[in-house]
Motif scaffolding. Sequence first.
Motif, PDB file in Angstrom:
ATOM      1  N   ALA A  75     -54.084-123.997  -3.247  1.00 52.78           N
ATOM      2  CA  ALA A  75     -53.176-124.318  -1.979  1.00 52.78           C
ATOM      3  C   ALA A  75     -51.874-123.467  -1.957  1.00 52.78           C
ATOM      4  CB  ALA A  75     -52.851-125.767  -1.856  1.00 52.78           C
ATOM      5  N   THR A  76     -51.296-123.277  -3.039  1.00 51.70           N
ATOM      6  CA  THR A  76     -49.802-122.421  -2.885  1.00 51.70           C
ATOM      7  C   THR A  76     -50.022-120.974  -3.420  1.00 51.70           C
ATOM      8  OG1 THR A  76     -49.503-123.526  -5.112  1.00 51.70           O
ATOM      9  CG2 THR A  76     -48.934-124.714  -3.252  1.00 51.70           C
ATOM     10  N   GLY A  77     -51.228-120.696  -3.768  1.00 53.09           N
ATOM     11  CA  GLY A  77     -51.203-119.017  -4.362  1.00 53.09           C
ATOM     12  C   GLY A  77     -52.403-118.594  -3.925  1.00 53.09           C
ATOM     13  N   VAL A  78     -52.778-117.356  -4.772  1.00 52.54           N
ATOM     14  CA  VAL A  78     -53.927-116.739  -4.457  1.00 52.54           C
ATOM     15  C   VAL A  78     -54.755-116.561  -5.845  1.00 52.54           C
ATOM     16  CG1 VAL A  78     -53.400-115.332  -2.533  1.00 52.54           C
ATOM     17  CG2 VAL A  78     -52.700-114.527  -4.724  1.00 52.54           C
ATOM     18  N   PRO A  79     -56.088-116.440  -5.635  1.00 49.22           N
ATOM     19  CA  PRO A  79     -56.857-116.589  -6.967  1.00 49.22           C
ATOM     20  C   PRO A  79     -57.030-114.964  -7.658  1.00 49.22           C
ATOM     21  CG  PRO A  79     -58.265-116.757  -5.337  1.00 49.22           C
ATOM     22  CD  PRO A  79     -56.971-116.993  -4.843  1.00 49.22           C
ATOM     23  N   MET A  80     -57.567-114.881  -8.646  1.00 52.40           N
ATOM     24  CA  MET A  80     -57.923-113.533  -9.239  1.00 52.40           C
ATOM     25  C   MET A  80     -58.567-112.844  -8.055  1.00 52.40           C
ATOM     26  SD  MET A  80     -61.013-114.525 -12.011  1.00 52.40           S
ATOM     27  CE  MET A  80     -60.146-116.089 -12.464  1.00 52.40           C
ATOM     28  N   GLY A  81     -58.455-111.336  -8.137  1.00 48.53           N
ATOM     29  CA  GLY A  81     -59.087-110.567  -6.950  1.00 48.53           C
ATOM     30  C   GLY A  81     -58.386-110.531  -5.832  1.00 48.53           C
ATOM     31  N   GLY A  82     -57.474-111.320  -5.535  1.00 47.44           N
ATOM     32  CA  GLY A  82     -56.793-111.261  -4.185  1.00 47.44           C
ATOM     33  C   GLY A  82     -55.448-110.595  -4.247  1.00 47.44           C
ATOM     34  N   ASP A  83     -54.965-110.693  -2.907  1.00 42.94           N
ATOM     35  CA  ASP A  83     -53.694-109.797  -2.631  1.00 42.94           C
ATOM     36  C   ASP A  83     -52.309-110.838  -2.634  1.00 42.94           C
ATOM     37  OD1 ASP A  83     -54.714-107.132  -2.380  1.00 42.94           O
ATOM     38  OD2 ASP A  83     -55.946-108.034  -1.014  1.00 42.94           O
ATOM     39  N   LEU A  84     -51.353-110.646  -3.144  1.00 43.04           N
ATOM     40  CA  LEU A  84     -50.245-111.450  -3.016  1.00 43.04           C
ATOM     41  C   LEU A  84     -49.288-110.906  -1.989  1.00 43.04           C
ATOM     42  CD1 LEU A  84     -49.002-113.481  -4.722  1.00 43.04           C
ATOM     43  CD2 LEU A  84     -47.751-111.862  -6.030  1.00 43.04           C
ATOM     44  N   SER A  85     -48.980-111.962  -0.941  1.00 41.16           N
ATOM     45  CA  SER A  85     -48.102-111.600   0.076  1.00 41.16           C
ATOM     46  C   SER A  85     -46.897-110.908  -0.086  1.00 41.16           C
ATOM     47  CB  SER A  85     -48.084-113.001   1.183  1.00 41.16           C
ATOM     48  OG  SER A  85     -47.321-113.760   0.168  1.00 41.16           O
ATOM     49  N   ALA A  86     -46.460-110.326   0.934  1.00 47.50           N
ATOM     50  CA  ALA A  86     -45.187-109.449   0.873  1.00 47.50           C
ATOM     51  C   ALA A  86     -44.074-110.238   0.229  1.00 47.50           C
ATOM     52  CB  ALA A  86     -44.717-109.081   2.123  1.00 47.50           C
ATOM     53  N   ALA A  87     -42.990-109.778  -0.364  1.00 45.98           N
ATOM     54  CA  ALA A  87     -41.970-110.627  -1.033  1.00 45.98           C
ATOM     55  C   ALA A  87     -40.696-110.484  -0.406  1.00 45.98           C
ATOM     56  CB  ALA A  87     -41.868-110.197  -2.573  1.00 45.98           C
ATOM     57  N   GLY A 149     -39.058-109.506 -14.376  1.00 45.51           N
ATOM     58  CA  GLY A 149     -38.729-107.961 -14.142  1.00 45.51           C
ATOM     59  C   GLY A 149     -39.361-107.515 -12.987  1.00 45.51           C
ATOM     60  N   PHE A 150     -39.648-108.481 -11.931  1.00 44.35           N
ATOM     61  CA  PHE A 150     -40.437-107.962 -10.682  1.00 44.35           C
ATOM     62  C   PHE A 150     -39.576-107.111  -9.772  1.00 44.35           C
ATOM     63  CE2 PHE A 150     -41.544-108.924  -6.173  1.00 44.35           C
ATOM     64  CZ  PHE A 150     -42.797-108.534  -6.328  1.00 44.35           C
ATOM     65  N   ASP A 151     -39.987-106.119  -9.270  1.00 44.64           N
ATOM     66  CA  ASP A 151     -39.266-105.417  -8.332  1.00 44.64           C
ATOM     67  C   ASP A 151     -40.147-105.152  -6.934  1.00 44.64           C
ATOM     68  OD1 ASP A 151     -38.303-103.399  -6.671  1.00 44.64           O
ATOM     69  OD2 ASP A 151     -38.558-101.565  -8.114  1.00 44.64           O
ATOM     70  N   PRO A 152     -39.582-105.767  -5.986  1.00 43.81           N
ATOM     71  CA  PRO A 152     -40.400-106.094  -4.657  1.00 43.81           C
ATOM     72  C   PRO A 152     -40.772-104.973  -4.042  1.00 43.81           C
ATOM     73  CG  PRO A 152     -38.068-106.762  -4.284  1.00 43.81           C
ATOM     74  CD  PRO A 152     -38.409-106.471  -5.846  1.00 43.81           C
ATOM     75  N   THR A 153     -40.161-103.743  -4.214  1.00 45.03           N
ATOM     76  CA  THR A 153     -40.350-102.288  -3.838  1.00 45.03           C
ATOM     77  C   THR A 153     -41.396-101.414  -4.460  1.00 45.03           C
ATOM     78  OG1 THR A 153     -38.705-101.270  -4.977  1.00 45.03           O
ATOM     79  CG2 THR A 153     -37.918-102.287  -3.121  1.00 45.03           C
ATOM     80  N   GLN A 154     -42.103-102.250  -5.721  1.00 47.34           N
ATOM     81  CA  GLN A 154     -42.842-101.434  -6.593  1.00 47.34           C
ATOM     82  C   GLN A 154     -44.149-102.282  -6.429  1.00 47.34           C
ATOM     83  OE1 GLN A 154     -42.535 -98.897  -9.115  1.00 47.34           O
ATOM     84  NE2 GLN A 154     -44.699 -99.055  -8.417  1.00 47.34           N
ATOM     85  N   SER A 155     -45.383-101.581  -6.126  1.00 44.08           N
ATOM     86  CA  SER A 155     -46.502-101.978  -5.899  1.00 44.08           C
ATOM     87  C   SER A 155     -47.014-102.155  -7.451  1.00 44.08           C
ATOM     88  CB  SER A 155     -47.734-101.040  -5.182  1.00 44.08           C
ATOM     89  OG  SER A 155     -47.264-100.812  -3.970  1.00 44.08           O
ATOM     90  N   ALA A 156     -47.911-103.246  -7.703  1.00 44.60           N
ATOM     91  CA  ALA A 156     -48.303-103.514  -8.826  1.00 44.60           C
ATOM     92  C   ALA A 156     -49.680-104.585  -8.984  1.00 44.60           C
ATOM     93  CB  ALA A 156     -47.105-104.258  -9.887  1.00 44.60           C
ATOM     94  N   TYR A 157     -50.132-104.208 -10.129  1.00 41.31           N
ATOM     95  CA  TYR A 157     -51.310-105.351 -10.150  1.00 41.31           C
ATOM     96  C   TYR A 157     -51.063-106.120 -11.629  1.00 41.31           C
ATOM     97  CZ  TYR A 157     -53.431-101.874 -13.531  1.00 41.31           C
ATOM     98  OH  TYR A 157     -53.293-101.185 -14.851  1.00 41.31           O
ATOM     99  N   ILE A 205     -54.990-109.503  -9.457  1.00 46.29           N
ATOM    100  CA  ILE A 205     -54.142-109.753  -8.503  1.00 46.29           C
ATOM    101  C   ILE A 205     -53.201-108.493  -8.062  1.00 46.29           C
ATOM    102  CG2 ILE A 205     -52.523-111.194  -7.341  1.00 46.29           C
ATOM    103  CD1 ILE A 205     -53.860-113.505  -9.191  1.00 46.29           C
ATOM    104  N   TRP A 206     -53.253-108.311  -6.735  1.00 53.03           N
ATOM    105  CA  TRP A 206     -52.753-107.057  -6.432  1.00 53.03           C
ATOM    106  C   TRP A 206     -51.307-107.092  -5.357  1.00 53.03           C
ATOM    107  CZ3 TRP A 206     -55.055-102.474  -7.920  1.00 53.03           C
ATOM    108  CH2 TRP A 206     -56.428-102.905  -8.479  1.00 53.03           C
ATOM    109  N   TYR A 207     -50.342-106.556  -5.816  1.00 48.41           N
ATOM    110  CA  TYR A 207     -49.342-106.733  -5.125  1.00 48.41           C
ATOM    111  C   TYR A 207     -48.859-105.297  -4.400  1.00 48.41           C
ATOM    112  CZ  TYR A 207     -44.279-106.944  -3.374  1.00 48.41           C
ATOM    113  OH  TYR A 207     -43.182-106.741  -2.621  1.00 48.41           O
ATOM    114  N   GLN A 208     -48.515-105.280  -3.005  1.00 51.69           N
ATOM    115  CA  GLN A 208     -48.199-104.142  -2.087  1.00 51.69           C
ATOM    116  C   GLN A 208     -46.753-104.177  -1.932  1.00 51.69           C
ATOM    117  OE1 GLN A 208     -50.422-101.416  -1.123  1.00 51.69           O
ATOM    118  NE2 GLN A 208     -48.240-100.377  -1.146  1.00 51.69           N
ATOM    119  N   GLY A 209     -46.070-103.064  -2.554  1.00 50.44           N
ATOM    120  CA  GLY A 209     -44.486-103.071  -2.594  1.00 50.44           C
ATOM    121  C   GLY A 209     -44.021-102.908  -1.217  1.00 50.44           C
ATOM    122  N   ARG A 210     -42.901-103.379  -0.684  1.00 52.32           N
ATOM    123  CA  ARG A 210     -42.323-103.469   0.569  1.00 52.32           C
ATOM    124  C   ARG A 210     -41.433-101.804   0.805  1.00 52.32           C
ATOM    125  NH1 ARG A 210     -38.114-106.386   1.018  1.00 52.32           N
ATOM    126  NH2 ARG A 210     -38.482-106.886   3.415  1.00 52.32           N
TER     127      ARG A 210
END
Length: 210
Positions: A75-87, A149-157, A205-210
């Motif tokens: 309900a509040t997140g994404v599971p393995m294999g998903g894309d994390l929304s923009a930060a 140590g998360f950087d919202p401008t840096q794409s990561a998995y 889980i993938w994150y696309q940097g802003r």
Amino acid sequence: ERLQPGLLTSGIDGNPGGLAGVWARENTRDEIFDAMLRKEVFGTSGPRIRPRFFAGWELDAGLCDASDMVSQAYATGVPMGGDLSAATISDKPSFLAYAAKDPEGLKLQELQLIKGWIDAEGKMNTQVLPIATAEAGADSLCKVYTDQGFDPTQSAYYYLRAVEPRSPRWHTYDCDAIAEAERPDVCTNGAYPGSIREMAWTSPIWYQGR
């Protein structure tokens, strides 16, 4: 014959016990294929370890103690294999990492969060973060972890590894079953490690940097 070089998993270099799993809503062809399309899948080196992995910006720190842990995580997140929304610039992602041991296997020793990214110079970076440890072993391990140590401008998995204590490599059992005088050199020459750490790992889980 298994102690000689062979094709793929059939020889001494292979691991004949690897498994793949999916988290499907039902044990039906359609739901299993849907799970694969969502990439809500995991692999193991052989044991039937069952990992769950979620990420989100609003995961409850007490999720591990919740009776509806998985429902809340969906309900509040994404599971393995998903894309994390923009930060936003101040957001830091949290991860729900959970794994249960193989019912007939060794107890779990550690949960590891693996983080990967490509830096400004095009170099691949990987960070292994031990986030939950049970030296004596545990039937299950769970942790809600925030990447400070998360950087919202840096794409990561990110993905999860669940690790067992060290155990004998499969070939040692074959060697023990052969009369000592008849064992091939590979049983004693140290060419292969005598022990390994069995594990399970989730899709990222993938994150696309802003």
